[in-house]
Design a protein around this motif. Structure first.
Motif, PDB file in Angstrom:
ATOM      1  N   ASP A 174       0.854  -1.191   0.000  1.00 49.15           N
ATOM      2  CA  ASP A 174       0.000   0.000   0.000  1.00 49.15           C
ATOM      3  C   ASP A 174       0.888   1.238   0.000  1.00 49.15           C
ATOM      4  N   THR A 179     -13.653   0.305  -2.107  1.00 48.59           N
ATOM      5  CA  THR A 179     -12.854   0.760  -0.977  1.00 48.59           C
ATOM      6  C   THR A 179     -13.705   1.464   0.079  1.00 48.59           C
ATOM      7  N   LEU A 180     -13.096   1.701   1.240  1.00 47.44           N
ATOM      8  CA  LEU A 180     -13.760   2.351   2.369  1.00 47.44           C
ATOM      9  C   LEU A 180     -14.957   1.535   2.862  1.00 47.44           C
ATOM     10  N   PHE A 235     -16.585  -0.688   5.806  1.00 51.39           N
ATOM     11  CA  PHE A 235     -16.477  -0.788   7.265  1.00 51.39           C
ATOM     12  C   PHE A 235     -17.559  -1.669   7.891  1.00 51.39           C
ATOM     13  N   SER A 280     -12.502  -3.924   0.019  1.00 52.00           N
ATOM     14  CA  SER A 280     -11.436  -3.512   0.931  1.00 52.00           C
ATOM     15  C   SER A 280     -11.974  -3.046   2.282  1.00 52.00           C
ATOM     16  N   PHE A 294     -11.372  -1.834   5.951  1.00 47.00           N
ATOM     17  CA  PHE A 294     -10.249  -1.117   6.549  1.00 47.00           C
ATOM     18  C   PHE A 294     -10.095  -1.522   8.009  1.00 47.00           C
ATOM     19  N   ARG A 300      -8.316   1.063  10.604  1.00 48.01           N
ATOM     20  CA  ARG A 300      -9.139   2.213  10.971  1.00 48.01           C
ATOM     21  C   ARG A 300     -10.254   1.808  11.921  1.00 48.01           C
ATOM     22  N   ALA A 310      -7.501  -4.225   4.123  1.00 50.78           N
ATOM     23  CA  ALA A 310      -6.761  -2.974   3.945  1.00 50.78           C
ATOM     24  C   ALA A 310      -6.468  -2.328   5.291  1.00 50.78           C
ATOM     25  N   SER A 311      -5.588  -1.336   5.265  1.00 53.79           N
ATOM     26  CA  SER A 311      -5.202  -0.605   6.472  1.00 53.79           C
ATOM     27  C   SER A 311      -4.589  -1.519   7.517  1.00 53.79           C
ATOM     28  N   ARG A 336      -1.766  -2.637   9.805  1.00 53.66           N
ATOM     29  CA  ARG A 336      -0.765  -1.759  10.418  1.00 53.66           C
ATOM     30  C   ARG A 336       0.519  -2.467  10.856  1.00 53.66           C
TER      31      ARG A 336
END
Length: 223
Positions: free
Chosen positions: A6, A111-112, A114, A131, A133, A136, A167-168, A170
């Motif tokens: 990413d 994307t985005l 949740f 995707s 996240f 987040r 995604a996201s 960490r």
């Protein structure tokens, strides 16, 4: 599980490719700006350069938020390279655009995401990737990995072909846990992927092996 990086940083993309672990790239306007890439022509050329490095899919995000504008922008992006996946936001107009792109053989990344409900809508519209996240969600004290589990269950229940792109992510344990749960893809910074290499017992063991070799070589030279 596939590993996407990413970033918009070419050096990091090349490093991941040379490690032999790169399956694709995700990027967005924020990551482009972080690398000093601005202006439509520069962004377009940067996408082309990325496609020349990786052998996998490259998500290129639309900026528009209306159906007609997303379609125009997404079709232009898809023409750049066969590896381009059009990245579309999880909004009503975005779901409509995903359906449109899918009907025309254009790959998409919703994307985005949740919630499991959002992931279900994306799959029904025919998204290539969805995707969620996870990082987040963790940031707001919500179980991001639990969402991956829920989506996996729903997709398996009904045989949806949409791939779960976590995604996201960490840190390395996000990656490991996503693999255990059954995410199809994880996208993460190179630092998180490279951290999978590290273990103190590996470092200590290698140091001991080298020390023993050096000692044996020294004794052989004396003898």
């Amino acid at each position: 599980m596939k590993f996407f990086i990413d970033t918009a940083n070419l050096a990091q993309i090349k490093e991941a490719h040379e490690m032999g672990v790169l399956d694709g790239v995700t990027t967005n306007p924020s990551l482009m700006a972080k690398e000093g890439i601005s202006g439509h022509e520069r962004v377009i050329e940067h996408y082309k350069t990325i496609c020349g490095i990786t052998d996998g899919d490259v998500s290129a995000e639309v900026i528009a938020t209306t159906f007609d504008e997303m379609v125009a922008e997404g079709e232009a992006l898809a023409k750049l390279h066969e590896r381009i996946v059009v990245k579309v936001p999880m909004i009503k107009e975005g779901v409509k655009a995903i359906k449109y792109f899918t009907s025309r053989g254009i790959k998409t990344n919703c994307t985005l995401v949740f919630s499991a409900g959002q992931a279900l809508l994306a799959a029904k519209a025919g998204a290539t990737y969805v995707s969620p996240f996870i990082g987040r969600l963790d940031d707001v004290s919500t179980d991001g990995l639990g969402l991956i589990e829920d989506i996996r269950t729903i997709y398996d229940n009904y045989g949806y072909a949409t791939q779960i792109l976590a995604a996201s992510a960490r840190h390395p344990m996000h990656i490991v846990e996503c693999a255990k749960i059954g995410a199809d893809v994880v996208t993460a910074p190179l630092s998180a992927i490279a951290a999978l290499l590290k273990h103190p017992l590996t470092d200590n063991g290698l140091a001991q092996f080298l020390a023993d070799y050096k000692k044996a070589a020294s004794q052989a030279a004396i003898g």
